[in-house]
Scaffold this active site. Structure first.
Site, PDB file in Angstrom:
ATOM      1  N   GLU A 239       0.828  -1.072   0.103  1.00  0.00           N
ATOM      2  CA  GLU A 239       0.048  -0.139  -0.133  1.00  0.00           C
ATOM      3  C   GLU A 239       0.996   1.244   0.068  1.00  0.00           C
ATOM      4  OE1 GLU A 239      -2.229   3.215   1.684  1.00  0.00           O
ATOM      5  OE2 GLU A 239      -0.667   2.255   2.703  1.00  0.00           O
ATOM      6  N   SER A 240       0.487   2.319  -0.705  1.00  0.00           N
ATOM      7  CA  SER A 240       1.346   3.372  -0.939  1.00  0.00           C
ATOM      8  C   SER A 240       2.771   3.133  -1.473  1.00  0.00           C
ATOM      9  CB  SER A 240       1.174   4.008   0.511  1.00  0.00           C
ATOM     10  OG  SER A 240       1.762   5.382   0.262  1.00  0.00           O
TER      11      SER A 240
END
Length: 554
Positions: A239-240
């Site tokens: 994520e990210s």
């Protein structure tokens, strides 16, 4: 994610840690054999945990700012009962306006906080969580979690992989979960993992954080079978910054995955527009000057010998993700000629992409968190100057003026999207949030999908939950609970890991993303949490900003 775990996830984990089980018979602590070594883990309910296993030689002393080196073999038994130290982290410094609603302040305060665990350069470890009955020969699919944190911070202990494994057991599709530590800003984005400059390129040590990840994936190929995992069924997930890392693992090595993974899942991260490693020279020079290495004939050698505290002080004086320049990060992956031979988006155009099924999606309001760093941008001229200075420094004024038209000043057009003229902290804040979210997240995702749809199996999603949160809306990281919190996407995620297709006993069918029908699984608030929509919003704006940043990468 680019930031620390979301407030909702932290609350979820706090609640689970307070849960008191019924009459549970304590099992014997599990053991595995690695080479000539017996490793002892923790029996925890229906799972076994093996924490803090070193996968590389400690990157300290003369190995600081060096490519990660594998361990020759394990030859001394050890307990794997606690997470290893956190890699060095850069301090965040977001100034949070005092007049924000309490629920908004709570999210920002969590985002602004760093790890409280022990920090050490000797941090290259990983963690394995497996079903309690898994054994050699079980051949369960393997999930590899790469945390986010803006390439500046992050901690694999911040999310409890037992949640994922227990959910997989409940669904009847048991998996083995691995989380890996890697050098970010100081470890992956910081100087330690993403040092940049001509000296770094000449030494062949660019993108150390990504190299750490690659070595961990090779460790998994060698050893995961001992924990009941199948090395031929690995899905990399992040994520990210973790999702961006997954994307960069896909485009490196001419797209040859080397059998290290068979699928990829990306939340808020795709191949980003980054240029030559020389773009980071100013930050390298800053470290050299602040650490007293400027008079050295070999500044890189000098930096390797600088006391840790001195180096960290220098790193903390460089911009971070909550500094004024925000997502135009100081320390991030760059083209080094080895791991990344070109701008990642150019590599995608060249077809240098691992031929594996993948999922990539974003939150609807990716840029809102980051617009708090530049609230003093309040006029059209200031907006124009800001974009040209930090995002497209090589572009002409006329080229950048396109952005003024593509992203109007009218708050009704800005992010949080579809909230009329509400949620405007300044006359330019929603406009900046819209631009930054599209430039770094939404635009790269759409470009990636449009290049790969039809060439490999792809799916996409959009999170529109938390839309009512003042000033943040469906902010960066707000989709975490959809998987970690047994939310709307958790079943799809585990089906994808198991079968390379997110569908199967799930609530609605999630169609593939195609050029003719760019379908998205959309997560919503309310009584109907899922809907299939089309990826057809802000087409002209994203095309314009993506084209400009492809021409002038960060």
């Amino acid at each position: 994610m680019l930031l620390s775990p979301t407030f909702s996830i932290l609350l979820l984990q706090a609640a689970s840690s307070l849960a008191i089980p019924g009459s549970v018979v304590k099992r014997a602590d599990p053991v595995v054999q690695l080479d000539d070594t017996t490793v002892t883990g923790i029996a925890n309910g229906t799972v076994n945990q093996f924490l803090g296993i070193p996968f590389a030689q400690p990157p300290v002393g003369s190995l600081r700012f060096q490519l990660p080196r594998p361990l020759p073999s394990y030859n001394e038994s050890f307990p794997a009962t606690a997470y290893g130290p956190v890699c060095p982290q850069q301090a965040f410094n977001l100034t949070i306006p005092s007049d924000l609603p309490a629920e908004t302040q709570e999210v920002l305060e969590v985002m602004n906080s760093g790890s409280t665990r022990t920090i050490s350069e000797d941090c290259l470890s990983l963690n394995v969580i497996a079903p309690a009955n898994a054994s050699v020969g079980s051949k369960h699919p393997v999930i590899v979690w790469i945390f986010g944190g803006g390439f500046e911070a992050g901690d694999p202990a911040a999310t409890d992989g037992s949640v994922i494994v227990n959910k997989s057991i409940d669904l009847g599709v048991p998996v083995v979960y691995v989380s890996i530590n890697y050098r970010t800003k100081v470890l992956i984005t910081l100087a330690f993992g993403f040092l940049a400059g001509k000296e770094v390129q000449e030494a062949g040590i660019g993108n150390l954080g990504l190299q750490d990840q690659r070595l961990a994936l090779k460790w998994i190929q060698r050893y995961i079978g001992q924990f009941g995992g199948d090395p031929s069924k690995v899905t990399i997930w992040g994520e990210s910054a973790g999702a961006i890392s997954v994307a960069l693992q896909m485009v490196t090595n001419s797209g040859n995955a080397e059998g290290l993974f068979r699928a990829a899942f990306m939340q808020s991260g795709s191949p980003i527009p980054v240029g030559d490693i020389a773009h980071g020279q100013v930050y390298y020079d800053s470290l050299v000057n602040q650490t007293g290495c400027s008079n050295s004939s070999d500044t890189l050698k000098c930096l390797r010998g600088v006391p840790y505290d001195t180096l960290m002080d220098a790193v903390n004086n460089t911009p971070n993700i909550f500094s004024y320049q925000s997502l135009s990060l100081a320390w991030l992956p760059r083209v080094d000629g080895i791991f990344l031979t070109d701008d990642p988006q150019q590599l995608v155009l060249q077809g240098s992409v691992a031929d594996v099924p993948f999922v990539t999606g974003d939150c609807n309001d990716e840029g809102t968190i980051f617009s708090f760093a530049n609230l003093n941008v309040t006029t059209d001229d200031e907006f124009l100057t800001y974009i040209q200075m930090y995002y497209t420094p090589g572009a002409s004024v006329d080229e950048v003026k396109q952005i003024l038209d593509l992203y109007p000043q009218d708050p009704a057009d800005g992010s949080p999207f579809n909230t009329s003229d509400q949620n405007a902290l300044t006359p330019q804040s929603k406009r900046l949030a819209a631009f930054q979210g599209d430039a770094i997240f939404q635009g790269p995702r759409r470009s990636f999908l449009q290049q790969r749809a039809g060439k490999q199996e792809t799916w996409s999603f959009c999170n529109k939950q938390s839309k009512a949160l003042p000033y943040l809306g469906s902010y960066h990281g707000s989709d975490m609970e959809s998987i970690w919190g047994d939310g709307a996407m958790s079943d799809y995620f585990l089906r994808f890991v198991t079968n390379l297709d997110p569908n199967g006993n799930t609530s609605i069918n999630w169609p593939r993303y195609t050029l003719d029908s760019p379908n998205m699984l959309t997560l919503l608030d309310g009584s109907i949490p899922l809907q299939i929509t089309q990826d057809d919003y802000r087409v002209e704006a994203m095309r314009g900003v993506s084209g400009l940043m492809l021409k002038y990468p960060l």
